[in-house]
Design a protein around this motif. Structure first.
Motif, mmCIF file in Angstrom:
data_model
loop_
_atom_site.group_PDB
_atom_site.id
_atom_site.type_symbol
_atom_site.label_atom_id
_atom_site.label_comp_id
_atom_site.label_asym_id
_atom_site.label_seq_id
_atom_site.Cartn_x
_atom_site.Cartn_y
_atom_site.Cartn_z
ATOM 1 N N THR A 99 0.825 -1.205 0.000
ATOM 2 C CA THR A 99 0.000 0.000 0.000
ATOM 3 C C THR A 99 0.857 1.251 0.000
ATOM 4 O O THR A 99 0.617 2.200 -0.761
ATOM 5 C CB THR A 99 -0.932 0.007 1.232
ATOM 6 N N TRP A 111 -6.929 4.228 -1.680
ATOM 7 C CA TRP A 111 -7.934 3.163 -1.764
ATOM 8 C C TRP A 111 -7.566 2.134 -2.827
ATOM 9 O O TRP A 111 -7.732 0.927 -2.625
ATOM 10 C CB TRP A 111 -9.309 3.746 -2.051
ATOM 11 N N GLY A 175 -6.496 10.350 -1.297
ATOM 12 C CA GLY A 175 -7.392 9.365 -0.694
ATOM 13 C C GLY A 175 -7.081 9.042 0.747
ATOM 14 O O GLY A 175 -7.786 8.236 1.375
ATOM 15 N N SER A 178 -10.064 9.895 3.651
ATOM 16 C CA SER A 178 -11.179 8.961 3.824
ATOM 17 C C SER A 178 -10.698 7.598 4.303
ATOM 18 O O SER A 178 -11.313 6.979 5.191
ATOM 19 C CB SER A 178 -11.950 8.814 2.509
ATOM 20 N N ALA A 179 -9.584 7.116 3.750
ATOM 21 C CA ALA A 179 -9.050 5.834 4.186
ATOM 22 C C ALA A 179 -8.573 5.902 5.640
ATOM 23 O O ALA A 179 -8.767 4.960 6.420
ATOM 24 C CB ALA A 179 -7.899 5.397 3.280
#
Length: 351
Positions: A99, A111, A175, A178-179
Motif C-alpha cells: 500500500t 484506496w 485518498g 477517507s481511508a
C-alpha cells in the motif's frame, strides 16, 4: 342420579433449575478459562495501579489489544480448523508495504493501493491453503516457507525502491483522508481515546463468532479440524473450507497492516516478525487446542485482551517490561493445561 366429583390435583412443584447442569454448560465453553484469566489480570492491575481503570488507561490497553485481537480471532478460526499460519505476522507488513509503495512512490490513490494489497493478501492465503491441501504437508512447514519468502521480499523490494527499509509519507497521498478515517480515526470519549482498530476488533470478533456458531461453514470448520477423513466422508468441502480459513488470516493481516500504516504514516520492512507466536498464544489462551477441532473466537479476543491489560498494566506499575515474557510463558503453559481439562470435561458432559 349419581354425581361424580372430581378433585383437581395440585400442580406439581416447580423444580428449581439444575445447578449442576448449568455449571456443566458453562464449563464446556472453551472461552471460560480465558474469561476467568482476564478477570484475575484485571483485578490484579486494578488493585496495584491507580491509572489502570482510568478512561485513558482503559483506552490504552484496549488499543494495545486491538490489532492483536483482530489477528488472534482469524488465527483461532484457522486453529479450530486444524492448521497454523506462521506467515500471519509478516503479512501485516507485506500488505502495508505494498500500500505504501503504490500510494507514496507510484502516486496511486490510497484506496486503489489498499485494493491491490488486499488482492495480494488473499492470493497468498489461497496459495498457502492450496499447497497444504494438495501436498499434505504440515501447515507449519508451508507457512514457515511463506514467512521467509515474504520477509525477504519485504526487505529486498523496499530497499530496492526506497534505498531504506522504511516507507513513510502516506499522509500526503490522495485518498488518505477517507481511508484514514476508516482505518485510523480516533474517537474521543471524555479522557478516553478509542482507536478505529478497536472498532475493527469488535466487528471482526462478532462476525467470526456468528459464522463459527450459527452457520454451516462454522460446522465445517469444526469438522475439518476434528477429523479431516471423517469430514470428507460426510461431504464437507474440506479443501474449500481450509483455503478460506487461510485467506481469512491473510485478510486479517491486511486490516492490521492498513490500520498501522494509516495511523503511523510509516511501515518498517521487518514489522510484524515474531508476532505470529503472540497470535497463536492468544488463541490458545482463548480456548483453542493445538490439535484442532475445539476453540472459540470470543475466547481468542479475550486472550488478546489479557495481553493488552498485562502489557500496559506492567507499564502502569512501572515494572521492567522484560517481565512480560515471563508472563507469556506462564500464561501459555497454564492455558494448555486448562484447555485440555476443559475439553475432557466437555467430552464427559456430552456422553
Amino acid at each position: 342420579m349419581a354425581t361424580v366429583t372430581t378433585t383437581s390435583e395440585p400442580n406439581p412443584p416447580v423444580t428449581p433449575p439444575d445447578r449442576l447442569a448449568i455449571l456443566n454448560r458453562l464449563i464446556v465453553r472453551p472461552e471460560m478459562g480465558a474469561l476467568l484469566g482476564a478477570l484475575v489480570v484485571f483485578l490484579f492491575f486494578w488493585i496495584i495501579t491507580d491509572k489502570f481503570l482510568s478512561p485513558l488507561g482503559v483506552s490504552t490497553w484496549l488499543d494495545d489489544a486491538s490489532t492483536l485481537g483482530i489477528m488472534a480471532v482469524a488465527v483461532a478460526l484457522l486453529m479450530i480448523g486444524g492448521e497454523f499460519d506462521l506467515s500471519a505476522g509478516v503479512m501485516t507488513a507485506s500488505t502495508a508495504l505494498i500500500t505504501g509503495l503504490l500510494a507514496v512512490h507510484a502516486g496511486w490513490n490510497v484506496w486503489l493501493a489498499l485494493a491491490v494489497s488486499l488482492i495480494f493478501a488473499l492470493a497468498v492465503g489461497a496459495l498457502n491453503g492450496w499447497v497444504v491441501m494438495r501436498t499434505g504437508l504440515p501447515s507449519f512447514i508451508v507457512t514457515l516457507g511463506t514467512f521467509l519468502a515474504l520477509q525477504g521480499l519485504n526487505l529486498g523490494v523496499t530497499r530496492w525502491v526506497t534505498g531504506t527499509v522504511q516507507i513513510s509519507g502516506v499522509r500526503s497521498a490522495p485518498g488518505y483522508q477517507s481511508a484514514g478515517w476508516v482505518f485510523a480515526s480516533t474517537t474521543n470519549l471524555g479522557d478516553a481515546r478509542i482507536q478505529a482498530s478497536v472498532v475493527w476488533w469488535i466487528v471482526v470478533t462478532a462476525i467470526a463468532a456468528v459464522v463459527l456458531m450459527r452457520t454451516r461453514l462454522g460446522n465445517w470448520i469444526f469438522a475439518v479440524g476434528g477429523s479431516l477423513p471423517t469430514a470428507r466422508a460426510v461431504g464437507v468441502p474440506a479443501m474449500r473450507t481450509k483455503i478460506l480459513l487461510f485467506m481469512t488470516t491473510a485478510f486479517a493481516g491486511w486490516i492490521v497492516g492498513a490500520c498501522n500504516l494509516l495511523r503511523f504514516s510509516s511501515v518498517q520492512a521487518n514489522q510484524g516478525v515474531g508476532l505470529e507466536f503472540q497470535y497463536i498464544i492468544a488463541a490458545v489462551v482463548g480456548g483453542c487446542l493445538l490439535t484442532g477441532g475445539f476453540g472459540s473466537v470470543v475466547g481468542a479476543a479475550i486472550g488478546a485482551l489479557i495481553f493488552g491489560m498485562a502489557r500496559q498494566g506492567i507499564v502502569f506499575a512501572r515494572w521492567d517490561s522484560d517481565w512480560f515474557n515471563l508472563f507469556l510463558g506462564v500464561l501459555l503453559l497454564s492455558a494448555v493445561l486448562v484447555n485440555n481439562a476443559f475439553k475432557k470435561r466437555a467430552e464427559r458432559v456430552h456422553r
